[in-house]
Scaffold this motif. Sequence first.
Motif, PDB file in Angstrom:
ATOM      1  N   THR A  48       0.699  -1.280  -0.094  1.00  0.00           N
ATOM      2  CA  THR A  48       0.118   0.001  -0.035  1.00  0.00           C
ATOM      3  C   THR A  48       0.858   1.350   0.020  1.00  0.00           C
ATOM      4  OG1 THR A  48      -1.721  -1.171   1.317  1.00  0.00           O
ATOM      5  CG2 THR A  48      -1.811   1.037   1.201  1.00  0.00           C
ATOM      6  N   PHE A  49       2.097   1.441   0.432  1.00  0.00           N
ATOM      7  CA  PHE A  49       2.721   2.495   0.835  1.00  0.00           C
ATOM      8  C   PHE A  49       4.110   2.445   0.213  1.00  0.00           C
ATOM      9  CE2 PHE A  49      -0.534   2.806   4.116  1.00  0.00           C
ATOM     10  CZ  PHE A  49      -0.873   4.194   3.973  1.00  0.00           C
ATOM     11  N   GLY A  50       4.731   1.152   0.041  1.00  0.00           N
ATOM     12  CA  GLY A  50       5.964   1.208  -0.399  1.00  0.00           C
ATOM     13  C   GLY A  50       6.976   1.113   0.694  1.00  0.00           C
ATOM     14  N   THR A  51       7.240   1.997   1.619  1.00  0.00           N
ATOM     15  CA  THR A  51       8.321   1.808   2.678  1.00  0.00           C
ATOM     16  C   THR A  51       7.543   2.421   4.077  1.00  0.00           C
ATOM     17  OG1 THR A  51       8.931   4.047   2.283  1.00  0.00           O
ATOM     18  CG2 THR A  51      10.030   2.463   1.081  1.00  0.00           C
ATOM     19  N   LYS A  52       8.290   2.028   5.033  1.00  0.00           N
ATOM     20  CA  LYS A  52       7.483   2.730   6.096  1.00  0.00           C
ATOM     21  C   LYS A  52       7.731   4.146   6.172  1.00  0.00           C
ATOM     22  CE  LYS A  52      10.380   2.872   9.750  1.00  0.00           C
ATOM     23  NZ  LYS A  52      11.226   2.259  10.858  1.00  0.00           N
ATOM     24  N   GLU A  53       8.967   4.635   5.566  1.00  0.00           N
ATOM     25  CA  GLU A  53       8.785   6.268   5.353  1.00  0.00           C
ATOM     26  C   GLU A  53       7.743   7.074   4.701  1.00  0.00           C
ATOM     27  OE1 GLU A  53      12.756   4.475   6.507  1.00  0.00           O
ATOM     28  OE2 GLU A  53      11.389   4.122   5.026  1.00  0.00           O
ATOM     29  N   ASP A  54       7.056   6.365   3.636  1.00  0.00           N
ATOM     30  CA  ASP A  54       6.109   6.707   3.057  1.00  0.00           C
ATOM     31  C   ASP A  54       4.748   6.634   3.824  1.00  0.00           C
ATOM     32  OD1 ASP A  54       7.660   7.101   0.782  1.00  0.00           O
ATOM     33  OD2 ASP A  54       7.063   4.969   0.024  1.00  0.00           O
ATOM     34  N   LEU A  55       4.776   5.653   4.801  1.00  0.00           N
ATOM     35  CA  LEU A  55       3.663   5.484   5.654  1.00  0.00           C
ATOM     36  C   LEU A  55       3.539   6.607   6.723  1.00  0.00           C
ATOM     37  CD1 LEU A  55       1.188   4.630   6.974  1.00  0.00           C
ATOM     38  CD2 LEU A  55       2.682   2.513   7.968  1.00  0.00           C
ATOM     39  N   TYR A  56       4.935   6.683   7.310  1.00  0.00           N
ATOM     40  CA  TYR A  56       5.079   7.948   8.331  1.00  0.00           C
ATOM     41  C   TYR A  56       4.788   9.372   7.589  1.00  0.00           C
ATOM     42  CZ  TYR A  56       7.437   5.240  11.765  1.00  0.00           C
ATOM     43  OH  TYR A  56       7.699   4.125  12.667  1.00  0.00           O
ATOM     44  N   ARG A  57       5.066   9.411   6.490  1.00  0.00           N
ATOM     45  CA  ARG A  57       4.701  10.810   5.746  1.00  0.00           C
ATOM     46  C   ARG A  57       3.149  10.831   5.478  1.00  0.00           C
ATOM     47  NH1 ARG A  57       7.053   9.723   1.537  1.00  0.00           N
ATOM     48  NH2 ARG A  57       9.168  10.730   1.961  1.00  0.00           N
ATOM     49  N   ALA A  58       2.388   9.907   5.323  1.00  0.00           N
ATOM     50  CA  ALA A  58       1.183   9.920   5.127  1.00  0.00           C
ATOM     51  C   ALA A  58       0.390  10.021   6.565  1.00  0.00           C
ATOM     52  CB  ALA A  58       0.464   8.477   4.687  1.00  0.00           C
TER      53      ALA A  58
END
Length: 207
Positions: A48-58
């Motif tokens: 869904t997000f690619g990476t943990k950092e992408d999820l944190y950004r969201a």
Amino acid sequence: MAHVSAAERRPQLIKAAIDLMTREGVAAGSTRAIAAELGVAQATVHYTFGTKEDLYRAVMEQLTHDLITQVGRSAPADAGFEDTVAALATALWRTVREQPTTHLLLTELSMFALRTPRLKEALEGHYREVTAVTAKLVAEAAERTGHQLAQPPETLARFFLAGFDGLSSQRLSLPDEEAELACLRALVSAVVALAGGRMEFVTLPTG
């Protein structure tokens, strides 16, 4: 089990991440733990997000959006410039008092982002958005009330947010209702004075 699209899963995972990290802190927010919070496979998070950092950004974007929406609803339609600024500042401060865990999580994410190169852009985006929205609210209040601003709205926004961030940190670290209210009143008064060209600037030492 019915298939859930990434578009449907995205807000669910953001909420799960917020719930988990609000309870246990950013350090606990691994993709495995967030997946377990929602009851899905860890691969679902990465899909869904690619990476943990992408999820944190969201997560940062969602928290920011929620706070901005709450404050925006409090903008009075027929008050003067000073009362409008006071109302908006009071609404934002109310979120600190009533939702301290949200502000704590944003603070934690900001500190984490400072040490995470892949999140630097997200952190800049967060502050850029908050500053832009604050400046927009100030500019709209000035236009509606016929108030001539002595400083650019962006300068007024940065000045207010600098003071507000410090006051928020004090609230989280060493709460004092009476002192906080006095400081908030002083901050709003200073913003209004700066906006009206009634603040005298001192000369800073050079070198």
